[in-house]
Write a protein that holds these residues in place. Structure first.
Motif, PDB file in Angstrom:
ATOM      1  N   ARG A  17       0.820  -1.195   0.000  1.00  0.00           N
ATOM      2  CA  ARG A  17      -0.062   0.041   0.061  1.00  0.00           C
ATOM      3  C   ARG A  17       1.065   1.295  -0.100  1.00  0.00           C
ATOM      4  NH1 ARG A  17      -5.431  -1.248   1.165  1.00  0.00           N
ATOM      5  NH2 ARG A  17      -5.532  -3.538   1.860  1.00  0.00           N
ATOM      6  N   LEU A  18       2.179   1.132   0.280  1.00  0.00           N
ATOM      7  CA  LEU A  18       3.134   2.331   0.449  1.00  0.00           C
ATOM      8  C   LEU A  18       3.810   2.546  -0.999  1.00  0.00           C
ATOM      9  CD1 LEU A  18       4.672   2.038   4.025  1.00  0.00           C
ATOM     10  CD2 LEU A  18       2.765   3.723   3.238  1.00  0.00           C
ATOM     11  N   LEU A  19       3.649   1.366  -1.661  1.00  0.00           N
ATOM     12  CA  LEU A  19       4.497   1.377  -2.942  1.00  0.00           C
ATOM     13  C   LEU A  19       3.796   2.741  -3.820  1.00  0.00           C
ATOM     14  CD1 LEU A  19       4.100  -2.131  -4.391  1.00  0.00           C
ATOM     15  CD2 LEU A  19       6.332  -0.688  -3.653  1.00  0.00           C
ATOM     16  N   PRO A  20       4.737   3.370  -4.454  1.00  0.00           N
ATOM     17  CA  PRO A  20       4.485   4.530  -5.361  1.00  0.00           C
ATOM     18  C   PRO A  20       3.311   4.178  -6.713  1.00  0.00           C
ATOM     19  CG  PRO A  20       6.826   4.585  -5.330  1.00  0.00           C
ATOM     20  CD  PRO A  20       6.278   3.314  -4.500  1.00  0.00           C
ATOM     21  N   GLU A  21       3.515   2.826  -7.005  1.00  0.00           N
ATOM     22  CA  GLU A  21       2.702   2.343  -8.137  1.00  0.00           C
ATOM     23  C   GLU A  21       1.400   2.140  -7.475  1.00  0.00           C
ATOM     24  OE1 GLU A  21       6.760   1.773  -9.190  1.00  0.00           O
ATOM     25  OE2 GLU A  21       5.703   1.233  -7.298  1.00  0.00           O
ATOM     26  N   TYR A  22       1.193   1.572  -6.279  1.00  0.00           N
ATOM     27  CA  TYR A  22      -0.176   1.341  -5.833  1.00  0.00           C
ATOM     28  C   TYR A  22      -0.857   2.788  -5.372  1.00  0.00           C
ATOM     29  CZ  TYR A  22      -3.667   0.052  -2.338  1.00  0.00           C
ATOM     30  OH  TYR A  22      -4.894  -0.263  -1.506  1.00  0.00           O
ATOM     31  N   LYS A  23      -0.160   3.797  -4.956  1.00  0.00           N
ATOM     32  CA  LYS A  23      -0.582   4.995  -4.653  1.00  0.00           C
ATOM     33  C   LYS A  23      -1.172   5.670  -5.880  1.00  0.00           C
ATOM     34  CE  LYS A  23       0.599   5.740  -0.299  1.00  0.00           C
ATOM     35  NZ  LYS A  23      -0.533   5.886   0.600  1.00  0.00           N
ATOM     36  N   ALA A  24      -0.227   5.484  -6.910  1.00  0.00           N
ATOM     37  CA  ALA A  24      -0.693   5.946  -8.420  1.00  0.00           C
ATOM     38  C   ALA A  24      -2.103   5.471  -8.662  1.00  0.00           C
ATOM     39  CB  ALA A  24       0.365   5.748  -9.257  1.00  0.00           C
ATOM     40  N   GLU A  26      -4.334   4.157  -6.757  1.00  0.00           N
ATOM     41  CA  GLU A  26      -5.375   4.609  -5.961  1.00  0.00           C
ATOM     42  C   GLU A  26      -5.742   5.883  -6.110  1.00  0.00           C
ATOM     43  OE1 GLU A  26      -5.395   3.895  -1.198  1.00  0.00           O
ATOM     44  OE2 GLU A  26      -3.800   5.113  -1.813  1.00  0.00           O
ATOM     45  N   ALA A  27      -4.778   7.054  -6.705  1.00  0.00           N
ATOM     46  CA  ALA A  27      -5.227   8.205  -6.932  1.00  0.00           C
ATOM     47  C   ALA A  27      -6.022   8.507  -8.188  1.00  0.00           C
ATOM     48  CB  ALA A  27      -3.794   9.022  -7.254  1.00  0.00           C
ATOM     49  N   VAL A  28      -5.594   7.525  -9.240  1.00  0.00           N
ATOM     50  CA  VAL A  28      -6.429   7.799 -10.464  1.00  0.00           C
ATOM     51  C   VAL A  28      -7.891   7.055 -10.300  1.00  0.00           C
ATOM     52  CG1 VAL A  28      -5.557   5.601 -11.715  1.00  0.00           C
ATOM     53  CG2 VAL A  28      -6.338   7.374 -13.009  1.00  0.00           C
ATOM     54  N   LYS A  29      -7.935   6.251  -9.394  1.00  0.00           N
ATOM     55  CA  LYS A  29      -9.248   5.418  -9.131  1.00  0.00           C
ATOM     56  C   LYS A  29     -10.222   6.543  -8.423  1.00  0.00           C
ATOM     57  CE  LYS A  29     -11.385   1.632  -7.591  1.00  0.00           C
ATOM     58  NZ  LYS A  29     -11.566   0.395  -6.668  1.00  0.00           N
ATOM     59  N   VAL A  30      -9.526   7.275  -7.563  1.00  0.00           N
ATOM     60  CA  VAL A  30     -10.269   8.261  -6.684  1.00  0.00           C
ATOM     61  C   VAL A  30     -11.093   9.411  -7.936  1.00  0.00           C
ATOM     62  CG1 VAL A  30     -10.243  10.348  -5.429  1.00  0.00           C
ATOM     63  CG2 VAL A  30      -9.179   8.212  -4.571  1.00  0.00           C
ATOM     64  N   SER A  31     -10.209   9.652  -8.883  1.00  0.00           N
ATOM     65  CA  SER A  31     -10.432  10.792 -10.108  1.00  0.00           C
ATOM     66  C   SER A  31     -11.651  10.050 -11.023  1.00  0.00           C
ATOM     67  CB  SER A  31      -9.244  11.065 -10.643  1.00  0.00           C
ATOM     68  OG  SER A  31      -8.437  11.811 -10.241  1.00  0.00           O
ATOM     69  N   LEU A  32     -11.355   8.704 -11.031  1.00  0.00           N
ATOM     70  CA  LEU A  32     -12.259   7.986 -12.115  1.00  0.00           C
ATOM     71  C   LEU A  32     -13.456   7.755 -11.507  1.00  0.00           C
ATOM     72  CD1 LEU A  32     -10.896   4.884 -14.223  1.00  0.00           C
ATOM     73  CD2 LEU A  32     -12.996   4.630 -13.139  1.00  0.00           C
ATOM     74  N   ASN A  33     -13.490   7.442 -10.269  1.00  0.00           N
ATOM     75  CA  ASN A  33     -14.960   7.282  -9.644  1.00  0.00           C
ATOM     76  C   ASN A  33     -15.534   8.513  -9.338  1.00  0.00           C
ATOM     77  OD1 ASN A  33     -14.719   4.468  -9.127  1.00  0.00           O
ATOM     78  ND2 ASN A  33     -13.817   4.654  -7.170  1.00  0.00           N
ATOM     79  N   SER A  34     -15.028   9.552  -9.662  1.00  0.00           N
ATOM     80  CA  SER A  34     -15.722  11.099  -9.468  1.00  0.00           C
ATOM     81  C   SER A  34     -16.073  11.444 -11.070  1.00  0.00           C
ATOM     82  CB  SER A  34     -14.878  12.050  -8.788  1.00  0.00           C
ATOM     83  OG  SER A  34     -13.736  12.458  -9.639  1.00  0.00           O
ATOM     84  N   ASP A  35     -15.663  10.780 -11.924  1.00  0.00           N
ATOM     85  CA  ASP A  35     -15.992  11.090 -13.239  1.00  0.00           C
ATOM     86  C   ASP A  35     -17.169   9.895 -13.874  1.00  0.00           C
ATOM     87  OD1 ASP A  35     -15.944  10.969 -16.188  1.00  0.00           O
ATOM     88  OD2 ASP A  35     -14.163  12.240 -16.101  1.00  0.00           O
ATOM     89  N   PHE A  87      -5.697   1.661 -16.274  1.00  0.00           N
ATOM     90  CA  PHE A  87      -5.250   0.571 -16.712  1.00  0.00           C
ATOM     91  C   PHE A  87      -3.709   0.566 -16.805  1.00  0.00           C
ATOM     92  CE2 PHE A  87      -9.881  -0.302 -18.048  1.00  0.00           C
ATOM     93  CZ  PHE A  87      -9.897  -1.263 -17.124  1.00  0.00           C
ATOM     94  N   ALA A  88      -3.226   1.660 -17.413  1.00  0.00           N
ATOM     95  CA  ALA A  88      -1.567   1.666 -17.339  1.00  0.00           C
ATOM     96  C   ALA A  88      -1.122   1.717 -16.076  1.00  0.00           C
ATOM     97  CB  ALA A  88      -1.214   2.986 -18.329  1.00  0.00           C
ATOM     98  N   LYS A  89      -1.632   2.336 -15.253  1.00  0.00           N
ATOM     99  CA  LYS A  89      -0.851   2.219 -13.734  1.00  0.00           C
ATOM    100  C   LYS A  89      -1.203   1.104 -13.137  1.00  0.00           C
ATOM    101  CE  LYS A  89      -0.761   7.393 -12.850  1.00  0.00           C
ATOM    102  NZ  LYS A  89      -0.171   7.646 -14.316  1.00  0.00           N
ATOM    103  N   GLN A  90      -2.282   0.502 -13.298  1.00  0.00           N
ATOM    104  CA  GLN A  90      -2.546  -0.865 -12.861  1.00  0.00           C
ATOM    105  C   GLN A  90      -1.790  -1.875 -13.256  1.00  0.00           C
ATOM    106  OE1 GLN A  90      -6.417  -2.678 -13.614  1.00  0.00           O
ATOM    107  NE2 GLN A  90      -7.055  -2.210 -11.438  1.00  0.00           N
ATOM    108  N   GLN A  91      -1.314  -1.638 -14.494  1.00  0.00           N
ATOM    109  CA  GLN A  91      -0.214  -2.727 -15.210  1.00  0.00           C
ATOM    110  C   GLN A  91       0.947  -2.632 -14.667  1.00  0.00           C
ATOM    111  OE1 GLN A  91      -0.687  -5.099 -17.457  1.00  0.00           O
ATOM    112  NE2 GLN A  91       1.500  -5.637 -17.444  1.00  0.00           N
ATOM    113  N   HIS A  92       1.405  -1.222 -14.229  1.00  0.00           N
ATOM    114  CA  HIS A  92       2.617  -1.130 -13.346  1.00  0.00           C
ATOM    115  C   HIS A  92       2.641  -1.911 -12.326  1.00  0.00           C
ATOM    116  CE1 HIS A  92       3.306   2.368 -16.278  1.00  0.00           C
ATOM    117  NE2 HIS A  92       4.411   1.566 -16.498  1.00  0.00           N
ATOM    118  N   LEU A  93       1.849  -1.851 -11.555  1.00  0.00           N
ATOM    119  CA  LEU A  93       1.479  -2.301 -10.191  1.00  0.00           C
ATOM    120  C   LEU A  93       1.381  -3.848 -10.359  1.00  0.00           C
ATOM    121  CD1 LEU A  93       0.905  -2.297  -7.184  1.00  0.00           C
ATOM    122  CD2 LEU A  93      -1.449  -1.951  -7.600  1.00  0.00           C
TER     123      LEU A  93
END
Length: 113
Positions: A17-24, A26-35, A87-93
């Protein structure tokens, strides 16, 4: 030195949960859920994936209609920057997760040899 295996697993959970890839992701999912448009595209994609997996588990191949629908959903995903970024960020994770899976299952694989 002995460690409680569950403590180690919980420590791994926290570290992931502390990985930068996880945080990325998580952040895009918050944005996605508000769109609402992006969220609808993601929900459509995930629902279709579930439907497709169920079909494949029964040994059936996707029909021409399903293949057309798959292409339409793929185009919507690619056309929406928020969904494609998700999906790109999820692929990195998933690279980390795949590596961890290999390490965690190595003892079981050794038993099979």
């Amino acid at each position: 030195m002995t460690h409680n295996i569950y403590d180690l697993a919980n420590e791994l959970d926290r570290a992931i949960r502390l990985l930068p890839e996880y945080k990325a992701v998580e952040a895009v999912k918050v944005s996605l859920n508000s769109d609402t448009d992006a969220k609808a595209i993601l929900d459509d994609y995930l629902g279709f994936q579930t439907e497709l997996q169920g079909l494949m588990q029964t040994g059936q191949m996707p029909s021409a209609d399903m293949q057309k629908r798959m292409e339409e959903i793929h185009q919507k995903v690619q056309a929406n920057p928020l969904v494609s970024d998700y999906f790109a960020k999820q692929q990195h994770l998933s690279i980390y997760m795949s590596d961890l899976e290999k390490i965690i299952f190595r003892p079981l694989q050794d038993l099979m040899k």
